[in-house]
Write an enzyme that holds these catalytic residues in place. Structure first.
Site, PDB file in Angstrom:
ATOM      1  N   ASP A  16     -91.581 -18.519  -6.275  1.00 32.95           N
ATOM      2  CA  ASP A  16     -91.818 -17.132  -6.678  1.00 32.95           C
ATOM      3  C   ASP A  16     -93.098 -17.030  -7.503  1.00 32.95           C
ATOM      4  O   ASP A  16     -93.603 -18.017  -8.017  1.00 32.95           O
ATOM      5  CB  ASP A  16     -90.644 -16.612  -7.513  1.00 32.95           C
ATOM      6  CG  ASP A  16     -90.486 -17.381  -8.818  1.00 32.95           C
ATOM      7  OD1 ASP A  16     -90.540 -18.622  -8.784  1.00 32.95           O
ATOM      8  OD2 ASP A  16     -90.319 -16.745  -9.872  1.00 32.95           O
ATOM      9  N   GLU A  17     -93.590 -15.830  -7.628  1.00 34.96           N
ATOM     10  CA  GLU A  17     -94.692 -15.494  -8.532  1.00 34.96           C
ATOM     11  C   GLU A  17     -95.866 -16.479  -8.426  1.00 34.96           C
ATOM     12  O   GLU A  17     -96.296 -17.086  -9.406  1.00 34.96           O
ATOM     13  CB  GLU A  17     -94.182 -15.430  -9.974  1.00 34.96           C
ATOM     14  CG  GLU A  17     -93.140 -14.345 -10.177  1.00 34.96           C
ATOM     15  CD  GLU A  17     -92.621 -14.264 -11.597  1.00 34.96           C
ATOM     16  OE1 GLU A  17     -92.332 -13.144 -12.051  1.00 34.96           O
ATOM     17  OE2 GLU A  17     -92.506 -15.316 -12.255  1.00 34.96           O
ATOM     18  N   VAL A  18     -96.369 -16.612  -7.203  1.00 37.63           N
ATOM     19  CA  VAL A  18     -97.531 -17.479  -6.973  1.00 37.63           C
ATOM     20  C   VAL A  18     -98.780 -16.650  -7.240  1.00 37.63           C
ATOM     21  O   VAL A  18     -99.284 -15.949  -6.366  1.00 37.63           O
ATOM     22  CB  VAL A  18     -97.515 -18.046  -5.541  1.00 37.63           C
ATOM     23  CG1 VAL A  18     -98.744 -18.914  -5.306  1.00 37.63           C
ATOM     24  CG2 VAL A  18     -96.236 -18.846  -5.310  1.00 37.63           C
TER      25      VAL A  18
END
Length: 623
Positions: free
Chosen positions: A340-342
């Site tokens: 997530d949240e790259v």
């Protein structure tokens, strides 16, 4: 004299109001039907109980089973003794000539009798519970069903106002969970969570019939997981040597969960959230650039170095070895891969990565993330693990392996760029993926405790979690609906550690537990508030410092009071558990229901004395 009479009436009115008010303000009376002190949570699928009661002799209830040699059953019977008979509370013995005494409890497996070792996604947790002719019987087709039935039985027991232990004399319950995956996610990287607190949280999960502990083990802030393959990761990445989960700690937590019918699913979140890796393996992490210089941080944009470097082959060999170790040490056949949240600003700032992307015909950071994800998913295929991922990698249209579970965490209420969680749930299930829902159940989003709507100004905070209906807007086939496995209540750790985890999480997470276990038509928040309030008092009696739901009180076992069980050895796992001195008391230990009208005037003597003193005060003021 007439003035004295007037002031006397004012004092009478004041005392009356003080006794009656158990809600936040008198002008906001609570709606809903008051519950019994032994109301079951989560609510069973079918329940019929009588109002007549049987007595139970304290510490004298025989429990039998046709699977007594199974460690899960044998240890559960032992574990429930202080739950049946709270160790600090006063309990009277029924007289020897009383006939309405519960004789025994039997826990029986039907059909193929076997002692399963670990609960699985598709394990059968259904059970039947009956009490008839002074005999209690729990029947199930698995040990996990027996555990759930034993929990329900324990909740039906309570101490009445005469300090006798009682239970309904006729009970018929048919029960099973609505969803298979009913989980809790804890973050032990932003703040370290002591093993003893994690184990208490597993206890309270079992009291709410939750069956998955999603353990977010590592993150940017720290790497507390002690790897046998790469010991330097925690040696350098943990906050201190004391803030580490040793192999023995991990095994202890897994065993504690196993005995309670809970799967432990570890999460190793990559390629983002990996700064803690840089302290021992800097070669894996992307160096961020700015103004032609490396190691340049830009506030709110990038750090000096962060996020895995997808062009580095050692990233994949390291992940292969670590994931194999995780698979070996965690018996669940599932690993949460995060993804997530790259945030791609650091990747784009690095000239070496930009050149590598050109050389490999990777035209965007989304494709770069896809490249990374494909390599990691190949690893889990090779070790026969089912991956779980946050939805981000699916949003970027990475083709996920069959059986992959997508965890939906985004919602338009958090970010206008997102769609609704219901639309994500629909789309993922209809595309053939298994799905679990978390978006509406982030318990770390706290507020004052109530919120306003057009219909009411007294909506309690737990209503927001309780009134979520996962399938309300589902438009797929029945086959697709089956792929919605359940959900998780999440507690991210920015402002949570061992001091406040249990009180922050409970009993709000219990609202999620009922939504995932009970029938969809069990959805009246106004009535649920009274059952949950009773359940909160029940948790206090089991050593869990759950925060209040309604105004009022539970009993003399509240935190800091003489009969409190919050620190009692029966419900704690510290290596040096403090044993409190129990002060004998002749006062009643009421069962629960902090706002019940049945206990509104339990302190009559106090108020009589208060009234007399008030009258004296008025008289001498007149003098």
């Amino acid at each position: 004299m007439k003035y004295l009479l007037f002031e006397f009436l004012i004092v009478i009115f004041f005392v009356y109001v003080q006794c009656e008010i158990t809600y936040i303000e008198v002008k906001y009376p609570l709606k809903g039907k008051r519950s019994a002190p032994n109301a079951v949570w989560p609510h069973p699928q079918q329940i019929n109980i009588s109002n007549d009661l049987l007595y139970i002799r304290p510490n004298d209830l025989a429990v039998y089973s046709n699977l007594q040699t199974c460690d899960i059953i044998a240890k559960a019977i032992e574990r429930y003794k202080p739950i049946f008979f709270p160790p600090t509370l006063d309990m009277k013995q029924p007289s020897s000539n009383m006939e309405n005494i519960l004789q025994n409890l039997t826990l029986n497996i039907k059909g193929n009798i076997q002692c399963e070792k670990y609960i699985e996604l598709n394990s059968n947790e259904a059970y039947n519970l009956t009490i008839n002719e002074k005999i209690a019987l729990v029947e199930a087709y698995s040990v996990w069903g027996l555990l759930r039935g034993l929990e329900t039985f324990s909740q039906l027991i309570y101490i009445n106002e005469q300090n006798y232990i009682v239970i309904n004399n006729s009970v018929d319950i048919i029960d099973s969970p609505r969803f298979r995956h009913r989980g809790v996610m804890l973050d032990s990287a932003r703040h370290f969570l002591p093993v003893s607190i994690i184990k208490k949280n597993l206890d309270v999960m079992s009291y709410n019939k939750l069956n998955v502990f999603h353990w977010h083990l590592v993150d940017d802030q720290s790497f507390p997981f002690e790897s046998k393959t790469f010991p330097n990761l925690s040696l350098a990445g943990a906050y201190t040597p004391d803030h580490v989960y040793t192999p023995a700690d991990v095994a202890d937590i897994i065993e504690h969960a196993r005995l309670r019918g809970i799967r432990v699913i570890p999460e190793i979140d990559t390629p983002g959230h990996t700064y803690s890796w840089s302290k021992s393996m800097p070669e894996l992490i992307t160096v961020c650039w700015a103004h032609g210089k490396p190691y340049q941080s830009i506030y709110s944009i990038q750090g000096e170095m962060e996020i895995f470097n997808p062009s580095e082959p050692r990233v994949y060999s390291t992940m292969d070895a670590l994931l194999r170790e995780i698979h070996e040490r965690f018996p669940s056949n599932y690993i949460h891969l995060g993804m997530d949240e790259v945030y791609d600003k650091c990747w784009l700032s690095n000239p070496n990565i930009r050149q590598w992307m050109v050389d490999n015909n990777i035209l965007s950071t989304k494709n770069l993330h896809k490249y990374y994800a494909d390599q990691i998913l190949d690893i889990v295929r090779n070790i026969s693990v089912t991956p779980i991922v946050w939805q981000d990698v699916w949003d970027e249209q990475v083709e996920l392996p069959p059986g992959t579970i997508i965890q939906v965490w985004k919602d338009s209420s958090d970010n206008i760029e997102f769609s609704s969680w219901a639309s994500y749930l629909n789309r993922a299930a209809n595309e053939g993926y298994n799905v679990i829902l978390s978006s509406p159940w982030y318990i770390n989003y706290i507020s004052y405790g109530k919120y306003n709507t057009d219909a009411s100004v007294m909506n309690l905070e737990f209503f927001k979690y309780y009134e979520v209906e996962p399938l309300q807007q589902f438009s797929g086939s029945n086959e697709a609906k089956e792929r919605i496995l359940g959900g998780e209540a999440c507690l991210w750790g920015e402002f949570v550690d061992g001091t406040n985890l249990l009180s922050r999480f409970w009993p709000k997470a219990a609202a999620v537990a009922e939504r995932l276990w009970s029938s969809a038509d069990v959805n009246n928040s106004e009535e649920a508030q009274f059952r949950l309030d009773a359940h909160r008092c029940r948790l206090l009696r089991r050593g869990i410092p759950a925060q209040p739901i309604l105004n009022g009180y539970c009993g003399n076992y509240e935190l800091g009071m003489s009969k409190s069980m919050i620190n009692h050895p029966s419900f704690n796992y510290d290596k040096l558990t403090r044993t409190e001195t129990i002060i004998p008391s002749s006062g009643k230990s009421f069962a629960s229901l902090s706002s019940s009208s049945s206990r509104m005037f339990s302190y009559k003597l106090y108020h009589i004395v208060y009234l007399i003193l008030s009258l004296f005060f008025v008289y001498f003021c007149r003098k």
